[in-house]
Structure formats: structure tokens, C-alpha cells
Design a protein around this motif. Structure first.
Motif, PDB file in Angstrom:
ATOM      1  N   PRO A  60       0.862  -1.112   0.118  1.00  0.00           N
ATOM      2  CA  PRO A  60       0.133   0.080   0.006  1.00  0.00           C
ATOM      3  C   PRO A  60       0.757   1.078  -0.046  1.00  0.00           C
ATOM      4  O   PRO A  60       1.804   1.147   0.192  1.00  0.00           O
ATOM      5  CB  PRO A  60      -0.713  -0.010   1.308  1.00  0.00           C
ATOM      6  CG  PRO A  60       0.259  -0.840   2.131  1.00  0.00           C
ATOM      7  CD  PRO A  60       1.108  -1.816   1.328  1.00  0.00           C
ATOM      8  N   ASP A  63       2.595   4.803   4.879  1.00  0.00           N
ATOM      9  CA  ASP A  63       3.021   3.936   5.955  1.00  0.00           C
ATOM     10  C   ASP A  63       1.968   3.092   6.481  1.00  0.00           C
ATOM     11  O   ASP A  63       1.921   2.326   7.504  1.00  0.00           O
ATOM     12  CB  ASP A  63       3.541   4.579   7.208  1.00  0.00           C
ATOM     13  CG  ASP A  63       2.402   5.645   7.740  1.00  0.00           C
ATOM     14  OD1 ASP A  63       1.488   5.579   6.997  1.00  0.00           O
ATOM     15  OD2 ASP A  63       2.685   6.421   8.593  1.00  0.00           O
ATOM     16  N   LYS A  64       1.097   2.675   5.626  1.00  0.00           N
ATOM     17  CA  LYS A  64      -0.106   1.663   6.129  1.00  0.00           C
ATOM     18  C   LYS A  64       0.249   0.440   6.235  1.00  0.00           C
ATOM     19  O   LYS A  64      -0.523  -0.474   7.029  1.00  0.00           O
ATOM     20  CB  LYS A  64      -1.101   1.747   4.803  1.00  0.00           C
ATOM     21  CG  LYS A  64      -1.911   3.105   4.414  1.00  0.00           C
ATOM     22  CD  LYS A  64      -2.727   2.911   3.293  1.00  0.00           C
ATOM     23  CE  LYS A  64      -3.527   4.214   3.072  1.00  0.00           C
ATOM     24  NZ  LYS A  64      -4.122   4.190   1.634  1.00  0.00           N
ATOM     25  N   MET A  67       0.728  -0.475   9.955  1.00  0.00           N
ATOM     26  CA  MET A  67      -0.528  -0.525  10.673  1.00  0.00           C
ATOM     27  C   MET A  67      -1.197  -2.055  10.349  1.00  0.00           C
ATOM     28  O   MET A  67      -1.427  -2.348  11.198  1.00  0.00           O
ATOM     29  CB  MET A  67      -1.325   0.466  10.409  1.00  0.00           C
ATOM     30  CG  MET A  67      -2.645   0.392  11.163  1.00  0.00           C
ATOM     31  SD  MET A  67      -3.901  -0.628  10.555  1.00  0.00           S
ATOM     32  CE  MET A  67      -4.355   0.565   8.956  1.00  0.00           C
ATOM     33  N   ILE A  68      -1.007  -2.282   9.111  1.00  0.00           N
ATOM     34  CA  ILE A  68      -1.343  -3.735   8.747  1.00  0.00           C
ATOM     35  C   ILE A  68      -0.538  -4.732   9.200  1.00  0.00           C
ATOM     36  O   ILE A  68      -1.317  -5.737   9.927  1.00  0.00           O
ATOM     37  CB  ILE A  68      -1.323  -3.799   7.205  1.00  0.00           C
ATOM     38  CG1 ILE A  68      -2.254  -3.045   6.306  1.00  0.00           C
ATOM     39  CG2 ILE A  68      -1.467  -5.263   6.753  1.00  0.00           C
ATOM     40  CD1 ILE A  68      -2.157  -2.789   5.017  1.00  0.00           C
ATOM     41  N   GLU A 178      -4.186  -0.435  -3.567  1.00  0.00           N
ATOM     42  CA  GLU A 178      -5.392   0.453  -3.200  1.00  0.00           C
ATOM     43  C   GLU A 178      -6.425   0.433  -4.831  1.00  0.00           C
ATOM     44  O   GLU A 178      -7.335   0.499  -4.656  1.00  0.00           O
ATOM     45  CB  GLU A 178      -4.689   1.748  -3.319  1.00  0.00           C
ATOM     46  CG  GLU A 178      -4.355   2.263  -1.897  1.00  0.00           C
ATOM     47  CD  GLU A 178      -2.905   1.948  -1.607  1.00  0.00           C
ATOM     48  OE1 GLU A 178      -2.574   2.304  -0.321  1.00  0.00           O
ATOM     49  OE2 GLU A 178      -2.455   1.191  -2.304  1.00  0.00           O
ATOM     50  N   ARG A 205     -11.024  -0.362   2.106  1.00  0.00           N
ATOM     51  CA  ARG A 205      -9.655  -0.069   1.787  1.00  0.00           C
ATOM     52  C   ARG A 205      -8.703  -0.979   1.928  1.00  0.00           C
ATOM     53  O   ARG A 205      -9.062  -2.201   2.743  1.00  0.00           O
ATOM     54  CB  ARG A 205      -9.236   1.080   2.826  1.00  0.00           C
ATOM     55  CG  ARG A 205      -9.994   2.588   2.547  1.00  0.00           C
ATOM     56  CD  ARG A 205      -9.545   3.402   3.617  1.00  0.00           C
ATOM     57  NE  ARG A 205     -10.146   4.487   3.339  1.00  0.00           N
ATOM     58  CZ  ARG A 205      -9.740   5.699   2.666  1.00  0.00           C
ATOM     59  NH1 ARG A 205      -8.533   5.658   2.120  1.00  0.00           N
ATOM     60  NH2 ARG A 205     -10.517   6.864   2.570  1.00  0.00           N
ATOM     61  N   GLU A 207      -6.107  -1.520   3.724  1.00  0.00           N
ATOM     62  CA  GLU A 207      -5.795  -1.663   5.142  1.00  0.00           C
ATOM     63  C   GLU A 207      -6.793  -2.190   6.134  1.00  0.00           C
ATOM     64  O   GLU A 207      -6.944  -2.736   6.981  1.00  0.00           O
ATOM     65  CB  GLU A 207      -5.290  -0.519   5.674  1.00  0.00           C
ATOM     66  CG  GLU A 207      -6.085   0.709   5.833  1.00  0.00           C
ATOM     67  CD  GLU A 207      -6.234   1.731   4.523  1.00  0.00           C
ATOM     68  OE1 GLU A 207      -6.326   2.703   4.867  1.00  0.00           O
ATOM     69  OE2 GLU A 207      -5.845   1.064   3.449  1.00  0.00           O
ATOM     70  N   THR A 208      -8.108  -2.189   5.264  1.00  0.00           N
ATOM     71  CA  THR A 208      -9.229  -2.777   6.106  1.00  0.00           C
ATOM     72  C   THR A 208      -9.732  -4.129   5.636  1.00  0.00           C
ATOM     73  O   THR A 208      -9.829  -4.785   6.466  1.00  0.00           O
ATOM     74  CB  THR A 208     -10.433  -1.611   5.760  1.00  0.00           C
ATOM     75  OG1 THR A 208     -10.273  -0.523   6.323  1.00  0.00           O
ATOM     76  CG2 THR A 208     -11.723  -2.096   6.614  1.00  0.00           C
TER      77      THR A 208
END
Length: 226
Positions: A60, A63-64, A67-68, A178, A205, A207-208
Motif C-alpha cells: 500500500p 506507511d499503511k 499498521m497492517i 489501493e 480499503r 488496510e481494512t
């Protein structure tokens, strides 16, 4: 322990050594570069999921990925594999990729400690889409291979596919970037055994999507483990 938590001799803490055992320890003393402790109990808390889940995450933006990785580790993923696919905006050269992977593994270690995991899930070097399919065919035979896809509409089919998740059977999630997957990539993934599933009528998204799918698998595996 000494400088941040201010733990004093006599206080207890938990230690894990990368296996299924967890050790209750008591601080005895501190030295300049370490701590002496005594093991006072050992237990098998069963904190790991009963199946290994592999998260293939297409790169992604920004910096996603950090978090992932953090959330995937908290949810029980066994390994995280960054993937470079056709619609990935991010393109990493070898030097940048190596530095990123070191950073991502440090995040995995921190998240595993926070979640009191028994193991630290590794973050592998970045793979191409073709390498992912080769891994699925060679290393993940018999695993439940899932590819959440916005054009998959059949919730009943998704329910049937997910119902085959069971303790002891590895699972893998292939999450797009994305811009989503190229249709040719989805077709190639299906030929390698990945089954398209839907995560609902809303477009999630990148990351979701992985976190939603991981949460579903975690619930199903934990429920069936009982």
C-alpha cells in the motif's frame, strides 16, 4: 523492565521463547546489561490460533503497511508476505525493500509482545505476484486460499467457502492494493487455487480488507477450537 517499567526484585513477569510454553518469572536482580530471574511456573496458554494464517498483502501507499502488520499480528497471523502486484503504486528497489522489511519485522516483534503471542510472526521479503502463486502451489497445498475481490457478489458462496476453515488447516489471504487486482491476476490466482470471496457490499480499503478477513477467520478457528 528496569528503566521503563521500574520493576523491582520480587516482581513477576511472563516470558516466551518462541514455542508453546509461557514462563512465569520473578526478578532477582539487575546487572549493568541484563537481569537475573527465576522461573517459578510454566504453562501452555494456547494463545496461538489452531491454524497458520498467511497474509499476502499487496504494497500500500505511505506507511499503511506498518499498521497492517501490527494489526495482523494482533489478530493471529502466522506470517506476513508483502506483494508487488500490477496496480501497486509503491515500487521498492532492493536496498529500500531490505530496509523496509527490517523495519516491518521490528513492528511485528513489538506487536507480538504487546499481544502476548507465543511466537513472533516473520515478515518475508517482498514477493512478486508470480512468486506468490508459486508459493501457494508448492508450500500451501491443501490450504484454504482466499482472495477477497470486489467483483465477488455471492455471499452464500463465501459463507460455504469460509465454513471449510478448520483447526489444523492452514489458510492464506491475498489482499490487493489501493487500485485492486487486475482481472488477469484474479484469473491466475484462481488457477493456483485461490477462491474469490466477498466481504460485503461496501468497497473496503486495502488496510481494512485484510483485517476484516483475518477477524472472520480468527473467530471461526477459535470457535471450532473449543
Amino acid at each position: 523492565m528496569k528503566n521503563v517499567l521500574r520493576m523491582r526484585p520480587g516482581e513477576k513477569f511472563l516470558a516466551a521463547c518462541g514455542d508453546e510454553w509461557e514462563y512465569t518469572c520473578k526478578v532477582l536482580s539487575y546487572s549493568e546489561d541484563g537481569a537475573d530471574a527465576a522461573v517459578i511456573d510454566a504453562q501452555k496458554p494456547g494463545k496461538e490460533l489452531p491454524s497458520r494464517i498467511f497474509l499476502f498483502q499487496c504494497l500500500p501507499k505511505g506507511d499503511k503497511m506498518e499498521m497492517i502488520i501490527q494489526k495482523a499480528v494482533e489478530l493471529g497471523a502466522a506470517e506476513i508476505i508483502p506483494v508487488s502486484s500490477a496496480r501497486c503504486v509503491v515500487k521498492l528497489d532492493a536496498k529500500k525493500a531490505e530496509a523496509k522489511v527490517r523495519r516491518w519485522n521490528a513492528i511485528s516483534e513489538s506487536a507480538a509482545k504487546q499481544a502476548k503471542r507465543m511466537v513472533i510472526p516473520p515478515v518475508r521479503p517482498v514477493m512478486t505476484f508470480r512468486e506468490v502463486l508459486e508459493m501457494a502451489e508448492q508450500e500451501l497445498k491443501g490450504a484454504l486460499l482466499l482472495i477477497p475481490y470486489e467483483n465477488a457478489r455471492d455471499m452464500d458462496a463465501t459463507r460455504r467457502i469460509l465454513s471449510s476453515a478448520e483447526p489444523g488447516r492452514p489458510a492464506a489471504l491475498l489482499i490487493g492494493p489501493e487500485g485492486g487486482f487486475d482481472e488477469a491476476e484474479v484469473s491466475a490466482a484462481e488457477r493456483s487455487g485461490f477462491m474469490p470471496i466477498t466481504l460485503g457490499k461496501r468497497i473496503l480499503r486495502t488496510e481494512t480488507a485484510g483485517m476484516a478477513a483475518l477477524s472472520i477467520l480468527m473467530y471461526l478457528l477459535e470457535e471450532r477450537k473449543e
